[in-house]
Design a protein around this motif. Structure first.
Motif, mmCIF file in Angstrom:
data_model
loop_
_atom_site.group_PDB
_atom_site.id
_atom_site.type_symbol
_atom_site.label_atom_id
_atom_site.label_comp_id
_atom_site.label_asym_id
_atom_site.label_seq_id
_atom_site.Cartn_x
_atom_site.Cartn_y
_atom_site.Cartn_z
ATOM 1 N N THR A 197 0.835 -1.206 0.000
ATOM 2 C CA THR A 197 0.000 0.000 0.000
ATOM 3 C C THR A 197 0.864 1.248 0.000
ATOM 4 O O THR A 197 2.053 1.210 0.349
ATOM 5 C CB THR A 197 -0.963 0.029 1.211
ATOM 6 N N ARG A 198 0.247 2.330 -0.375
ATOM 7 C CA ARG A 198 0.954 3.599 -0.524
ATOM 8 C C ARG A 198 1.577 4.087 0.782
ATOM 9 O O ARG A 198 2.680 4.613 0.789
ATOM 10 C CB ARG A 198 -0.026 4.635 -1.070
ATOM 11 N N HIS A 199 0.884 3.935 1.864
ATOM 12 C CA HIS A 199 1.383 4.397 3.166
ATOM 13 C C HIS A 199 1.555 3.186 4.078
ATOM 14 O O HIS A 199 0.918 3.077 5.124
ATOM 15 C CB HIS A 199 0.428 5.424 3.760
ATOM 16 N N ALA A 200 2.440 2.295 3.672
ATOM 17 C CA ALA A 200 2.594 0.987 4.315
ATOM 18 C C ALA A 200 2.916 1.090 5.809
ATOM 19 O O ALA A 200 2.339 0.349 6.606
ATOM 20 C CB ALA A 200 3.666 0.173 3.598
ATOM 21 N N GLU A 201 3.816 1.979 6.205
ATOM 22 C CA GLU A 201 4.206 2.068 7.617
ATOM 23 C C GLU A 201 3.017 2.447 8.477
ATOM 24 O O GLU A 201 2.773 1.852 9.525
ATOM 25 C CB GLU A 201 5.344 3.086 7.824
ATOM 26 N N ARG A 202 2.267 3.444 8.052
ATOM 27 C CA ARG A 202 1.090 3.902 8.799
ATOM 28 C C ARG A 202 0.046 2.792 8.870
ATOM 29 O O ARG A 202 -0.495 2.501 9.928
ATOM 30 C CB ARG A 202 0.503 5.143 8.126
ATOM 31 N N ASN A 203 -0.224 2.163 7.725
ATOM 32 C CA ASN A 203 -1.247 1.125 7.667
ATOM 33 C C ASN A 203 -0.851 -0.108 8.482
ATOM 34 O O ASN A 203 -1.686 -0.728 9.134
ATOM 35 C CB ASN A 203 -1.527 0.746 6.219
ATOM 36 N N ARG A 204 0.440 -0.427 8.457
ATOM 37 C CA ARG A 204 0.941 -1.553 9.245
ATOM 38 C C ARG A 204 0.742 -1.289 10.734
ATOM 39 O O ARG A 204 0.315 -2.172 11.478
ATOM 40 C CB ARG A 204 2.411 -1.792 8.921
ATOM 41 N N LEU A 205 1.044 -0.074 11.174
ATOM 42 C CA LEU A 205 0.867 0.259 12.587
ATOM 43 C C LEU A 205 -0.607 0.202 12.970
ATOM 44 O O LEU A 205 -0.954 -0.346 14.020
ATOM 45 C CB LEU A 205 1.451 1.630 12.910
ATOM 46 N N ALA A 206 -1.483 0.739 12.145
ATOM 47 C CA ALA A 206 -2.922 0.716 12.456
ATOM 48 C C ALA A 206 -3.402 -0.729 12.602
ATOM 49 O O ALA A 206 -4.120 -1.063 13.555
ATOM 50 C CB ALA A 206 -3.711 1.444 11.374
ATOM 51 N N PHE A 207 -3.004 -1.597 11.673
ATOM 52 C CA PHE A 207 -3.413 -3.006 11.733
ATOM 53 C C PHE A 207 -2.816 -3.681 12.960
ATOM 54 O O PHE A 207 -3.492 -4.446 13.659
ATOM 55 C CB PHE A 207 -3.005 -3.728 10.443
ATOM 56 N N THR A 208 -1.563 -3.400 13.267
ATOM 57 C CA THR A 208 -0.907 -3.971 14.440
ATOM 58 C C THR A 208 -1.639 -3.584 15.717
ATOM 59 O O THR A 208 -1.849 -4.418 16.600
ATOM 60 C CB THR A 208 0.576 -3.520 14.507
ATOM 61 N N SER A 221 9.607 11.739 9.621
ATOM 62 C CA SER A 221 10.676 12.744 9.626
ATOM 63 C C SER A 221 10.442 13.834 10.670
ATOM 64 O O SER A 221 11.351 14.210 11.386
ATOM 65 C CB SER A 221 10.810 13.358 8.237
ATOM 66 N N VAL A 222 9.245 14.345 10.755
ATOM 67 C CA VAL A 222 8.937 15.429 11.692
ATOM 68 C C VAL A 222 7.627 15.102 12.381
ATOM 69 O O VAL A 222 6.666 14.694 11.729
ATOM 70 C CB VAL A 222 8.792 16.773 10.937
ATOM 71 N N TRP A 223 7.594 15.267 13.681
ATOM 72 C CA TRP A 223 6.342 15.091 14.397
ATOM 73 C C TRP A 223 6.354 15.899 15.677
ATOM 74 O O TRP A 223 7.392 16.142 16.266
ATOM 75 C CB TRP A 223 6.034 13.624 14.676
ATOM 76 N N ARG A 224 5.162 16.305 16.040
ATOM 77 C CA ARG A 224 4.964 16.998 17.314
ATOM 78 C C ARG A 224 4.275 16.025 18.257
ATOM 79 O O ARG A 224 3.552 15.140 17.830
ATOM 80 C CB ARG A 224 4.094 18.239 17.121
ATOM 81 N N HIS A 225 4.482 16.231 19.526
ATOM 82 C CA HIS A 225 3.939 15.305 20.516
ATOM 83 C C HIS A 225 2.406 15.265 20.509
ATOM 84 O O HIS A 225 1.820 14.245 20.843
ATOM 85 C CB HIS A 225 4.478 15.676 21.902
ATOM 86 N N ASP A 226 1.773 16.368 20.114
ATOM 87 C CA ASP A 226 0.307 16.397 20.098
ATOM 88 C C ASP A 226 -0.271 16.001 18.732
ATOM 89 O O ASP A 226 -1.475 16.051 18.524
ATOM 90 C CB ASP A 226 -0.222 17.772 20.514
ATOM 91 N N SER A 227 0.592 15.570 17.817
ATOM 92 C CA SER A 227 0.144 15.141 16.486
ATOM 93 C C SER A 227 -0.611 13.820 16.587
ATOM 94 O O SER A 227 -0.319 12.994 17.447
ATOM 95 C CB SER A 227 1.341 14.913 15.560
ATOM 96 N N PRO A 228 -1.554 13.603 15.655
ATOM 97 C CA PRO A 228 -2.212 12.290 15.627
ATOM 98 C C PRO A 228 -1.186 11.205 15.299
ATOM 99 O O PRO A 228 -0.279 11.428 14.500
ATOM 100 C CB PRO A 228 -3.245 12.405 14.507
ATOM 101 N N LEU A 229 -1.332 10.055 15.929
ATOM 102 C CA LEU A 229 -0.419 8.953 15.641
ATOM 103 C C LEU A 229 -0.659 8.429 14.226
ATOM 104 O O LEU A 229 0.275 8.264 13.453
ATOM 105 C CB LEU A 229 -0.605 7.816 16.657
ATOM 106 N N ILE A 230 -1.903 8.191 13.889
ATOM 107 C CA ILE A 230 -2.283 7.704 12.560
ATOM 108 C C ILE A 230 -2.930 8.877 11.837
ATOM 109 O O ILE A 230 -4.086 9.211 12.106
ATOM 110 C CB ILE A 230 -3.266 6.509 12.652
ATOM 111 N N ALA A 231 -2.179 9.512 10.968
ATOM 112 C CA ALA A 231 -2.650 10.731 10.320
ATOM 113 C C ALA A 231 -2.801 10.534 8.817
ATOM 114 O O ALA A 231 -2.105 9.722 8.210
ATOM 115 C CB ALA A 231 -1.673 11.878 10.587
ATOM 116 N N SER A 232 -3.669 11.317 8.258
ATOM 117 C CA SER A 232 -3.834 11.350 6.808
ATOM 118 C C SER A 232 -2.593 11.996 6.203
ATOM 119 O O SER A 232 -2.130 13.035 6.670
ATOM 120 C CB SER A 232 -5.072 12.173 6.456
#
Length: 188
Positions: free
Chosen positions: A22-33, A97-108
């Motif tokens: 899938t296009r966003h494999a890392e994100r999708n893998r985490l959501a499924f996990t 690469s960049v994230w803030r602590h209040d960012s959504p974990l699974i983001a669009s």
């Protein structure tokens, strides 16, 4: 309405293989996990922020403390994370690469905002359909409960891990296979 399917080990591996394409494999893998190995509801996954899963210095937490607004029934709960899940979160955070602590974990990826429950459910459904599995986003949660039950974890423990108020609800999640029954009688 029919219950979501309990995924077999073969189906779980197939879903992971599909996710890698899938296009966003890392994100999708985490959501499924998080669904299959932590028993989180899709709405709970969608509501997670990075601060829910990681300390300010970037260490992955052993437990997630869900607030009432993040759960079904407006009752907060604690989600205990297995080592496998924590490693998946750690790898995912390192890859971002960049994230803030209040960012959504699974983001669009499109707008950086959190998925809605409906959007994340549709993503799961699409992944399952691509894997040739006709089921809903709730399959991960049912599979989590059933796998624990099959490994001899007590119903009361599963109830707490699932965040259910009523143990009868938990029992409905736990599918009992012929193999589980055969293994059970061998314990006598």
């Amino acid at each position: 309405m029919a219950q979501a399917s309990v995924l077999t080990d073969t189906e779980i591996r197939r879903v992971f293989r599909i996710i890698e394409t899938t296009r966003h494999a890392e994100r999708n893998r985490l959501a499924f996990t998080l669904s299959i190995f932590a028993g989180l509801r899709v709405g709970e996954i969608a509501a997670l922020t990075i601060s829910d899963v990681a300390t300010p210095d970037g260490n992955v937490r052993r437990e997630i403390k869900l607030d009432a607004h993040q759960t079904k029934g407006s009752k907060g709960r604690t989600v205990v994370l297995a080592t496998r899940v924590r490693k998946e979160i750690e790898a995912y955070l390192k890859a971002r690469s960049v994230w803030r602590h209040d960012s959504p974990l699974i983001a669009s990826q499109r707008n950086g905002r959190a998925f809605s429950t409906v959007s994340l459910s549709m993503l799961f459904k699409e992944i399952y359909e691509t894997a040739g599995i006709r089921t809903s986003s709730h399959s991960g949660r049912r599979t989590f409960a059933t796998r624990l039950n099959a490994r001899g974890v007590g119903m009361r423990t599963i109830q707490k891990l699932m965040g259910h108020r009523n143990i009868g609800t938990t029992a409905l999640y736990c599918d009992v296979s012929d193999e589980t029954m055969r293994n059970a009688v061998e314990l006598v």
